[in-house]
Design an enzyme around this catalytic site. Structure first.
Site, PDB file in Angstrom:
ATOM      1  N   ARG A  33      -4.709  -0.066  -7.047  1.00 31.19           N
ATOM      2  CA  ARG A  33      -4.207   0.292  -6.632  1.00 31.19           C
ATOM      3  C   ARG A  33      -3.173   2.030  -7.339  1.00 31.19           C
ATOM      4  O   ARG A  33      -2.535   2.889  -6.590  1.00 31.19           O
ATOM      5  CB  ARG A  33      -3.033  -0.361  -6.248  1.00 31.19           C
ATOM      6  CG  ARG A  33      -2.969  -0.984  -5.334  1.00 31.19           C
ATOM      7  CD  ARG A  33      -1.395  -1.591  -4.839  1.00 31.19           C
ATOM      8  NE  ARG A  33      -2.043  -2.938  -4.215  1.00 31.19           N
ATOM      9  CZ  ARG A  33      -2.002  -3.637  -3.000  1.00 31.19           C
ATOM     10  NH1 ARG A  33      -1.671  -1.879  -1.756  1.00 31.19           N
ATOM     11  NH2 ARG A  33      -2.254  -4.230  -2.127  1.00 31.19           N
ATOM     12  N   ASP A  50      -5.710  -0.226  -1.959  1.00 34.97           N
ATOM     13  CA  ASP A  50      -6.476  -1.330  -2.941  1.00 34.97           C
ATOM     14  C   ASP A  50      -7.917  -1.911  -2.235  1.00 34.97           C
ATOM     15  O   ASP A  50      -7.541  -1.796  -1.165  1.00 34.97           O
ATOM     16  CB  ASP A  50      -5.394  -2.389  -2.926  1.00 34.97           C
ATOM     17  CG  ASP A  50      -5.420  -3.805  -1.633  1.00 34.97           C
ATOM     18  OD1 ASP A  50      -5.332  -2.690  -0.778  1.00 34.97           O
ATOM     19  OD2 ASP A  50      -5.782  -4.903  -1.998  1.00 34.97           O
ATOM     20  N   GLY A  54       0.675  -1.147   0.204  1.00 34.58           N
ATOM     21  CA  GLY A  54      -0.304  -0.035  -0.361  1.00 34.58           C
ATOM     22  C   GLY A  54       0.863   1.170  -0.236  1.00 34.58           C
ATOM     23  O   GLY A  54       0.798   2.396  -0.521  1.00 34.58           O
ATOM     24  N   LYS A 104      -7.013   7.808   9.921  1.00 35.50           N
ATOM     25  CA  LYS A 104      -9.102   6.789  10.169  1.00 35.50           C
ATOM     26  C   LYS A 104      -8.572   7.501  11.774  1.00 35.50           C
ATOM     27  O   LYS A 104      -9.263   6.265  12.694  1.00 35.50           O
ATOM     28  CB  LYS A 104      -9.160   6.132  10.047  1.00 35.50           C
ATOM     29  CG  LYS A 104      -9.612   5.227   8.167  1.00 35.50           C
ATOM     30  CD  LYS A 104     -10.294   4.607   8.088  1.00 35.50           C
ATOM     31  CE  LYS A 104     -10.473   4.227   6.260  1.00 35.50           C
ATOM     32  NZ  LYS A 104     -11.223   2.307   6.649  1.00 35.50           N
ATOM     33  N   VAL A 129     -11.181   3.518   1.560  1.00 37.50           N
ATOM     34  CA  VAL A 129     -11.003   4.699   0.300  1.00 37.50           C
ATOM     35  C   VAL A 129      -9.573   3.379  -0.289  1.00 37.50           C
ATOM     36  O   VAL A 129      -9.032   2.855   0.447  1.00 37.50           O
ATOM     37  CB  VAL A 129     -10.225   5.417   1.346  1.00 37.50           C
ATOM     38  CG1 VAL A 129     -11.487   6.721   1.626  1.00 37.50           C
ATOM     39  CG2 VAL A 129      -8.667   5.362   2.225  1.00 37.50           C
ATOM     40  N   ASP A 179       0.551   3.793   4.991  1.00 34.82           N
ATOM     41  CA  ASP A 179      -0.232   4.266   3.753  1.00 34.82           C
ATOM     42  C   ASP A 179      -1.916   4.934   4.503  1.00 34.82           C
ATOM     43  O   ASP A 179      -1.921   5.635   4.040  1.00 34.82           O
ATOM     44  CB  ASP A 179      -0.967   3.102   2.654  1.00 34.82           C
ATOM     45  CG  ASP A 179      -1.763   2.299   2.871  1.00 34.82           C
ATOM     46  OD1 ASP A 179      -1.260   1.562   3.999  1.00 34.82           O
ATOM     47  OD2 ASP A 179      -1.919   1.083   2.406  1.00 34.82           O
ATOM     48  N   ASP A 200      -6.007   2.892  10.570  1.00 33.37           N
ATOM     49  CA  ASP A 200      -6.765   2.178  10.768  1.00 33.37           C
ATOM     50  C   ASP A 200      -7.176   2.140  11.998  1.00 33.37           C
ATOM     51  O   ASP A 200      -7.173   2.787  13.010  1.00 33.37           O
ATOM     52  CB  ASP A 200      -7.577   1.572  10.165  1.00 33.37           C
ATOM     53  CG  ASP A 200      -9.041   1.549  10.040  1.00 33.37           C
ATOM     54  OD1 ASP A 200      -9.802   2.084  10.394  1.00 33.37           O
ATOM     55  OD2 ASP A 200      -9.644   0.266   8.919  1.00 33.37           O
TER      56      ASP A 200
HETATM   57  P1  IMP Z   1      -5.015  -1.155  10.640  1.00 35.72           P
HETATM   58  O1  IMP Z   1      -3.498  -2.325  10.983  1.00 35.72           O
HETATM   59  O2  IMP Z   1      -6.355  -1.275  11.419  1.00 35.72           O
HETATM   60  O3  IMP Z   1      -4.308   0.682  11.006  1.00 35.72           O
HETATM   61  O4  IMP Z   1      -5.123  -1.493   8.722  1.00 35.72           O
HETATM   62  C1  IMP Z   1      -4.189  -0.771   7.989  1.00 35.72           C
HETATM   63  C2  IMP Z   1      -4.059  -1.019   6.958  1.00 35.72           C
HETATM   64  O5  IMP Z   1      -5.264  -1.694   6.972  1.00 35.72           O
HETATM   65  C3  IMP Z   1      -3.120  -0.452   6.445  1.00 35.72           C
HETATM   66  O6  IMP Z   1      -2.230  -0.532   5.715  1.00 35.72           O
HETATM   67  C4  IMP Z   1      -4.175  -1.049   4.609  1.00 35.72           C
HETATM   68  O7  IMP Z   1      -3.651  -1.994   4.162  1.00 35.72           O
HETATM   69  C5  IMP Z   1      -5.353  -1.267   5.384  1.00 35.72           C
HETATM   70  N1  IMP Z   1      -6.528  -0.409   5.247  1.00 35.72           N
HETATM   71  C6  IMP Z   1      -7.466   0.093   6.649  1.00 35.72           C
HETATM   72  N2  IMP Z   1      -8.763   1.097   6.071  1.00 35.72           N
HETATM   73  C7  IMP Z   1      -8.342   0.844   4.677  1.00 35.72           C
HETATM   74  C8  IMP Z   1      -8.730   1.929   3.569  1.00 35.72           C
HETATM   75  O8  IMP Z   1     -10.261   2.146   3.446  1.00 35.72           O
HETATM   76  N3  IMP Z   1      -8.302   1.414   2.131  1.00 35.72           N
HETATM   77  C9  IMP Z   1      -8.083   0.669   2.187  1.00 35.72           C
HETATM   78  N4  IMP Z   1      -6.701  -0.230   2.809  1.00 35.72           N
HETATM   79  C10 IMP Z   1      -7.395   0.076   4.501  1.00 35.72           C
HETATM   80 MG    MG Z   2      -0.963  -1.644   4.113  1.00 41.91          MG
END
Ligand code: IMP
Ligand code: MG
Length: 184
Positions: free
Chosen positions: A169, A163, A48, A135, A157, A104, A107
């Site tokens: 991408r 992706d 990403g 986010k 998104v 990228d 979340d």
């Molecule tokens: P986290 O561990 O929940 O913070 O997830 C992070 C990863 O989830 C990022 O590196 C992305 O690969 C994926 N991700 C989270 N939200 C999105 C989104 O809105 N679009 C695409 N990938 C996302």
């Molecule tokens: Mg990622």
């Protein structure tokens, strides 16, 4: 360049490619200033962060090195599984180095929390995180992020490296994916 011809699977262009490029330049200038006189190693999280990282390095005017890690946490779903697994480790040794981890999107924060701890154990001289998107409203894990491109709402998104099921991408902007595409 405007993004008037958005992809048919995109509900709304959230951040235009012009706005992305302008912010990447700002981040590059901030990082150039913060690391003056040093030679940081940038670690991109595959896949990403690749598009963001390739633009970001060209906005950083320092001797930088690049490395990559790959983690898997999502599969092809739009919801995090909460499980982080390293599928590609670093090539370089980061002990004593100034490390900037490039992501990228943050979340839940679980991926970055895990990676921050993993990299700290390798004794870098410093460790900072730069993410294009955040986010913040859905943060579950407590993780410090030093450089953020944009705060975005809790919508799924794609584009500029991000992706859904490995697609989109290559879109030059950040767009909200139509729910009908992922059956949400
Ligand atoms: P986290 O561990 O929940 O913070 O997830 C992070 C990863 O989830 C990022 O590196 C992305 O690969 C994926 N991700 C989270 N939200 C999105 C989104 O809105 N679009 C695409 N990938 C996302
Ligand atoms: Mg990622």
């Amino acid at each position: 360049m405007t993004d008037t011809l958005a992809h048919p699977d995109i509900e709304q262009v959230l951040i235009s490619s012009d706005a992305v490029q302008a912010r990447v330049d700002e981040l590059g200038a901030l990082i150039t200033g913060a690391y003056a006189g040093r030679a940081p190693i940038l670690i991109g999280v595959l896949k990403g962060a690749v598009v963001f990282m390739t633009d970001l390095v060209r906005a950083i005017h320092l001797p930088v090195e690049l490395d990559f890690m790959a983690v898997s946490s999502y599969g092809n779903s739009t919801e995090t599984s909460g499980i982080v697994r390293i599928t590609k480790d670093l090539d370089a040794t980061i002990e004593g180095r100034d490390v900037l981890l490039v992501e990228d999107i943050v979340d839940s924060g679980m991926t970055l929390k895990y990676l921050r701890q993993y990299l700290e154990r390798r004794d870098p001289a410093s460790l900072r995180i730069c993410t294009l998107l955040d986010k913040q409203v859905v943060r579950k894990a407590d993780v410090t992020v030093e450089y953020t491109g944009f705060q975005i709402p809790d919508r799924f998104v794609v584009g500029y490296g991000l992706d859904y099921a490995e697609r989109y991408r290559n879109l030059p902007y950040i767009g909200i994916l139509k729910k009908s595409v992922y059956g949400g």
